[in-house]
Design an enzyme around this catalytic site. Sequence first.
Site: not given
Ligand code: NAD
Ligand code: UD1
Length: 334
Positions: A124-125, A148, A152
């Site tokens: 993740s970023a 969290y 990562k």
């Molecule tokens: P998500 O929660 O939709 O998917 C993750 C899946 O992992 C879920 O279906 C959950 O049930 C499963 N899981 C969790 N713990 C488990 C375990 N112990 N055994 C088996 N399954 C398990 O999340 P996502 O948005 O699809 O994210 C996928 C990956 O990308 C994650 O590692 C997340 O941290 C990373 N990521 C997501 C974002 C985002 O904004 N969505 C951003 C950066 C990184």
């Molecule tokens: C969040 C997580 C980050 C994770 C990313 C993707 C936090 C502090 N950071 O990032 O670790 O990798 O999600 O899952 O939770 N915002 C509003 N109102 C809202 C929700 C968000 O104004 O109800 C704003 C936030 O202040 C931010 C932007 O929208 O400026 C994006 O927010 P969000 O979607 O939660 O993502 P990040 O904070 O970038």
Amino acid sequence: MNILLSGGTGYIGSHTCTELLNAGHSVVTFDNLSNSEEKVNDAVVRITGKPFKFYLADMLDMDALRVIFEENTFDAVIHFAGLKAVGESVQLPLKYYHNNITGTLNLLSLIEEYHVKSFVFSSSATVYGDPASLPITEDFPLGTTNPYGSTKLMIEQILKDFYAANSGVSISILRYFNPVGAHESGEIGENPKGIPNNLMPYIAKVAAGQLEALNVFGDRYPTRDGTGIRDYIHVVDLAIGHLKALEKNADTTGVHIYNLGTGTGYSVLEVLRAMEAACGHTIPYKIAPPRSGDIAACYADPGKAQKELGWAAERDLKQMCEDAWRWQKKNLNL
Ligand code: NAD
Ligand code: UD1
């Protein structure tokens, strides 16, 4: 290729599963369904017309994982499974370290034992913390502000050490920026449990009348309109990035790190306006205090992925909002 997806019923896992099947790969997925539902698998089959094997398994359960590796032979593993709620990770750090770190160690030990050569990890970023300048390149200093994010960063280090001891493997670490949107079919999308923390699913629920108003977290950041700027990337573009990483892994060994973002940042109010255009009506919002831990702006330099993977995001903010809205409308009871 025959590819194992951990967390395959999740948001990004299900979209990647779809793209892999469409590209002709064989896919096996497992998930413990802690943050997703098994019916997602039926939706993926409806989109692709291709069946695939799913195991209900927890990555903390070595016996359950071993069955998957005994019954199949994998060319690659893509590791999505993990807990991802930043706020919850501050409240329950041990749960996050145990699930994300121990689960990854379990998976890696089987990858070593069964000689799987290719591994792709969802980073993740968030590992860049509050960047000193923009756009962010992969060699920026790393640091995190919550458990969290620390999981990562720790897993990235574990993967470097794993490679040092297993020099025949190829590992891609993909640092996602802000994944949003849904598959254009409206069959799969993001389905957070409870009230969403993230911007796009929250706006979509306000647009659908399920939540009253968007709380804009701060309007005094040093940005063009005072609200936070992020690099939103369509989840299908992100999914395709995984296919490119698999191709790269097949050609080389080593640990490769890539930013997956568009390179363009949008403010909260710009996203709100784009969603209003997609749904055809205004969306109520109010200015609220900044959220603790938030940074002003964050966007990628995606040049390395473009150069080395031949990958670039193609879908714009308009499409992200239209697809998110289509998914939201189809799933009003979620
Ligand atoms: P998500 O929660 O939709 O998917 C993750 C899946 O992992 C879920 O279906 C959950 O049930 C499963 N899981 C969790 N713990 C488990 C375990 N112990 N055994 C088996 N399954 C398990 O999340 P996502 O948005 O699809 O994210 C996928 C990956 O990308 C994650 O590692 C997340 O941290 C990373 N990521 C997501 C974002 C985002 O904004 N969505 C951003 C950066 C990184
Ligand atoms: C969040 C997580 C980050 C994770 C990313 C993707 C936090 C502090 N950071 O990032 O670790 O990798 O999600 O899952 O939770 N915002 C509003 N109102 C809202 C929700 C968000 O104004 O109800 C704003 C936030 O202040 C931010 C932007 O929208 O400026 C994006 O927010 P969000 O979607 O939660 O993502 P990040 O904070 O970038």
